[in-house]
Write a protein that holds these residues in place. Structure first.
Motif, PDB file in Angstrom:
ATOM      1  N   GLU A 424       0.863  -1.180   0.000  1.00 48.06           N
ATOM      2  CA  GLU A 424       0.000   0.000   0.000  1.00 48.06           C
ATOM      3  C   GLU A 424       0.903   1.234   0.000  1.00 48.06           C
ATOM      4  OE1 GLU A 424      -3.183   0.372  -0.297  1.00 48.06           O
ATOM      5  OE2 GLU A 424      -3.706  -1.764  -0.306  1.00 48.06           O
ATOM      6  N   ARG A 425       1.310   1.654  -1.204  1.00 46.69           N
ATOM      7  CA  ARG A 425       2.303   2.728  -1.307  1.00 46.69           C
ATOM      8  C   ARG A 425       1.781   4.068  -0.782  1.00 46.69           C
ATOM      9  NH1 ARG A 425       3.500  -0.947  -5.100  1.00 46.69           N
ATOM     10  NH2 ARG A 425       5.720  -1.456  -5.409  1.00 46.69           N
ATOM     11  N   LYS A 426       0.474   4.298  -0.875  1.00 46.16           N
ATOM     12  CA  LYS A 426      -0.094   5.558  -0.368  1.00 46.16           C
ATOM     13  C   LYS A 426       0.067   5.672   1.146  1.00 46.16           C
ATOM     14  CE  LYS A 426      -3.506   6.276  -4.027  1.00 46.16           C
ATOM     15  NZ  LYS A 426      -4.950   6.400  -4.363  1.00 46.16           N
ATOM     16  N   LYS A 427       0.075   4.525   1.815  1.00 49.18           N
ATOM     17  CA  LYS A 427       0.272   4.531   3.263  1.00 49.18           C
ATOM     18  C   LYS A 427       1.761   4.408   3.615  1.00 49.18           C
ATOM     19  CE  LYS A 427      -4.212   2.376   4.287  1.00 49.18           C
ATOM     20  NZ  LYS A 427      -4.869   1.202   4.919  1.00 49.18           N
ATOM     21  N   PRO A 430       3.797   8.127   3.729  1.00 51.71           N
ATOM     22  CA  PRO A 430       3.623   8.941   4.942  1.00 51.71           C
ATOM     23  C   PRO A 430       4.191   8.281   6.203  1.00 51.71           C
ATOM     24  CG  PRO A 430       1.607   8.892   3.653  1.00 51.71           C
ATOM     25  CD  PRO A 430       2.529   7.892   3.032  1.00 51.71           C
ATOM     26  N   LYS A 431       4.158   6.939   6.267  1.00 52.52           N
ATOM     27  CA  LYS A 431       4.619   6.264   7.479  1.00 52.52           C
ATOM     28  C   LYS A 431       6.147   6.277   7.600  1.00 52.52           C
ATOM     29  CE  LYS A 431       4.304   1.904  10.057  1.00 52.52           C
ATOM     30  NZ  LYS A 431       3.870   2.514  11.312  1.00 52.52           N
ATOM     31  N   ASP A 481      -2.149  -3.909   6.997  1.00 52.50           N
ATOM     32  CA  ASP A 481      -2.696  -2.746   6.301  1.00 52.50           C
ATOM     33  C   ASP A 481      -1.712  -2.211   5.259  1.00 52.50           C
ATOM     34  OD1 ASP A 481      -5.014  -2.828   7.763  1.00 52.50           O
ATOM     35  OD2 ASP A 481      -4.267  -1.457   9.325  1.00 52.50           O
ATOM     36  N   LEU A 482      -0.431  -2.549   5.410  1.00 57.34           N
ATOM     37  CA  LEU A 482       0.602  -2.035   4.496  1.00 57.34           C
ATOM     38  C   LEU A 482       1.047  -3.059   3.461  1.00 57.34           C
ATOM     39  CD1 LEU A 482       2.904  -0.189   7.071  1.00 57.34           C
ATOM     40  CD2 LEU A 482       1.388   0.877   5.394  1.00 57.34           C
TER      41      LEU A 482
END
Length: 657
Positions: A424-427, A430-431, A481-482
């Motif tokens: 999940e590159r969108k998450k 930011p992380k 989730d990632l």
């Protein structure tokens, strides 16, 4: 200790040969009127011609017969290229210094020379005392303090011989231990030597006026330019595999102690081949069947590690089938290398292939054999034949992103079941912020075995830990989730692979010097006269034109013969000096000229000529057309002197020698 001999069985005396080569200007020290510079030499007219003929034969034997793609790449190389290839970090030899005199020595060569000298002195001590006395006197004159010339214990002799057999397998620390163990001191001072340290052999340089510091090197080999042009060469070859590229050009190595004439120099001519092959299928070669029964003299790694230098004579088929030589393509080129060297005139009994030891292996090599030639300097590496695996193309592709690969349509689609990862590159961004790309690269690099293990862990605990060097503590936690890891099927219609490379690499200068030793001998008679028995194909000059005298009637014949020979590509020179015909031929025997044509008063009467052969000094007499045709056939290798002497009348009317 082995002794080099001439073709007539005489001991080869380098002190007699080298003055001939210098006097006849085969080669000469560079910048000699300024005192010279070690490791640099210029070739004179016969040396240039010999080198050009050897290179021409190399092109015909490899580039033409093997349908290779020749390229000529720049000698100046940006630092980034050689950093990526590993040369900046690993292209080094071990050197040690005499702190008292400041002299620098290559550590392995120093150990080798000292042990060989002690073994020779021991041999002399067991046989002829007078030789030992002469050795002592010589050492006194040179003020060399290593006086270990007494008779050695048998166990010490064995230890020295075993050490010499394995000398190429020692690293810096081991060489340092040997220097201490065998009490090797500075040769001229007797001082304790500094421990060996690595010395990079490349010449650094500055490319462009805006560079604030050195940013490039003079290339240490011609190979890198061929690798960087791989994709263009593959396209030029219409995407067809396997294929080979070839390159001939100057390379540069800042040798630690160049002390052996043309054998160890800082600027030299190389001829290198990069044969790109599909790694699947055991690196087979389509022409291996043609050469499988050819015998080679092989000194393998196992024999050397046992402390022996006794080689085996095997067919290349046996060597490959038993795993001594790694694969067919490597073996095929070893045979082709032997064929080439024998064509040049190399003595078969002074040729062997030695397998590299583990520590000696170049950083890129999977297997490597050196074609070594025996000379008065011992066994000298003249050709390396290495399996470089996929190292070079892989590291350059990884560094630049260039697609240095082969893509080919599969005859049958291939269904592959594997663990695939979704991030999940969108998450992720930011992380992990600036470390996101490093984390992503670490995940992409996970093996199928690890992916399977991590998929089970993710399903069980909802999170996993991935090794991420350089990020935080070195491990990174990812939750479901990632990341998602699933076993899926995919169909491949196109196969993509990085070729492996088999590389024969020729040191032309070393081959030239070894060849000159192998073909040198002296003719007994009115003083020992030097002869260089070059084969006609590589001899600097093919024919000497010798008028009986300076009589005007001979001049038209000389002019006509010179023109006719040049038109058919046969190099020739005229010697119309006042010396006797015998002396004129003797001078050109030293230059290796294989044939001589004499113009005499019988020529004026009927146009006939005599043709002399250098080694036997035999002569035949025939018409101008027949003699020209015979010379052409001899130079092209279509006939031998034995063939010519059978079909043309022998002539014994003049004693030319």
């Amino acid at each position: 200790m082995a002794t080099s001999t001439t073709k007539t069985g005489q001991p080869l005396d380098r002190a007699q040969l080298e003055p001939v080569l210098r006097r006849r200007m085969f080669y000469t020290p560079s910048f000699e009127i300024y005192g010279g510079e070690r490791g640099l030499y210029d070739y004179g007219p016969p040396g240039c011609a010999l080198q050009a003929n050897v290179v021409d034969l190399w092109r015909k034997h490899f580039v033409l017969e093997e349908d290779m793609l020749e390229v000529d790449c720049t000698m100046l190389t940006p630092e980034a290229v050689l950093k990526t290839s590993g040369h900046v970090d690993k292209f080094a030899d071990w050197m040690c210094k005499d702190p008292k005199s400041g002299e620098i020595f290559r550590a392995d060569h120093l150990v080798e020379q000292v042990l060989e000298a002690r073994l020779k002195a021991d041999k002399d001590a067991r046989g002829q005392t007078i030789v030992v006395d002469e050795a002592k006197e010589a050492r006194k004159k040179k003020k060399i303090k290593d006086t270990k010339i007494e008779k050695l214990d048998d166990a010490v002799v064995q230890e020295y011989e075993e050490t010499l057999a394995k000398i190429d397998n020692y690293g810096g620390d081991e060489l340092g231990e040997l220097i201490k163990k065998f009490d090797i001191k500075g040769p001229t001072t007797g001082a304790e030597l500094d421990p060996p340290r690595a010395f990079n052999l490349m010449f650094q340089t500055q490319i462009g006026p805006s560079a604030e510091k050195p940013n490039g090197y003079l290339r240490p080999e011609t190979a890198q330019g061929q690798f960087l042009n791989f994709q263009k060469l593959l396209e030029f070859n219409q995407q067809s595999m396997p294929f080979a590229s070839a390159s001939i050009g100057k390379s540069f190595r800042n040798e630690i102690s160049p002390r052996s004439g043309l054998l160890r120099v800082r600027e030299f001519l190389m001829a290198e081949i990069e044969h790109f092959v599909d790694p699947e299928g055991g690196k087979k070669h389509p022409r291996f069947e043609d050469v499988k029964d050819v015998k080679l003299t092989l000194l393998n790694r196992k024999t050397q590690l046992a402390g022996s230098t006794k080689p085996d004579v095997l067919t290349i088929g046996e060597a490959v089938s038993t795993g001594i030589v790694d694969n067919e393509t490597l073996g095929y080129f070893m045979v082709r290398i032997q064929d080439f060297l024998l064509k040049l005139g190399i003595d078969h009994s002074k040729l062997r292939f030695r397998q590299h030891m583990a520590n000696e292996m170049a950083h890129y090599a999977a297997d490597c054999w050196d074609a070594e030639l025996f000379t008065t300097y011992g066994w000298i590496e003249c050709v390396g034949c290495a399996d470089r695996s996929a190292y070079d193309l892989t590291v350059h592709a990884n560094k630049t992103g260039a697609p240095l690969v082969v893509r080919e349509t599969r005859a049958e689609p291939l269904v592959i079941e594997e663990y695939q990862i979704d991030l999940e590159r969108k998450k992720l961004g930011p992380k992990f912020r600036k470390d996101a790309k490093s984390v992503e690269a670490a995940v992409d690099a996970l093996s199928q075995e690890l992916r399977e293990k991590l998929s089970l862990e993710l399903e069980k605990t909802g999170k996993i830990e991935v090794q991420t060097p350089g990020v935080g503590s070195g491990t990174t936690e990812l939750d479901k989730d990632l990341i998602k890891i699933e076993k899926r099927k995919r169909t491949e219609h196109v196969r993509e692979y990085t070729p492996n490379v088999i590389e024969p690499s020729f040191g032309i200068g070393r081959i030239l010097y070894s060849l000159m030793e192998h073909v040198y001998w002296t003719r007994e008679g009115d003083g020992a006269r030097a002869v260089l028995s070059f084969p006609p194909s590589v001899a600097p000059t093919k024919v000497l034109l010798v008028p009986l005298s300076s009589h005007q009637d001979f001049k038209p014949f000389i002019k006509k013969l010179t023109t006719r020979l040049r038109r058919i590509g046969v190099s020739n020179k005229v010697d119309d000096s006042s010396a006797s015909i015998g002396k004129r031929y003797a001078r050109n025997d030293e230059l290796g000229t294989p044939f001589g044509i004499t113009i005499d008063f019988q020529t004026v009467k009927d146009g006939s000529l005599t043709l002399r052969e250098r080694d036997s000094t035999k002569q035949v007499r025939a018409s101008e057309d027949d003699i020209i045709a015979a010379v052409k056939a001899l130079v092209d290798g279509e006939e031998t002197w034995e063939d010519i002497s059978k079909r043309l009348p022998l002539f014994e009317g003049q004693d030319l020698d």
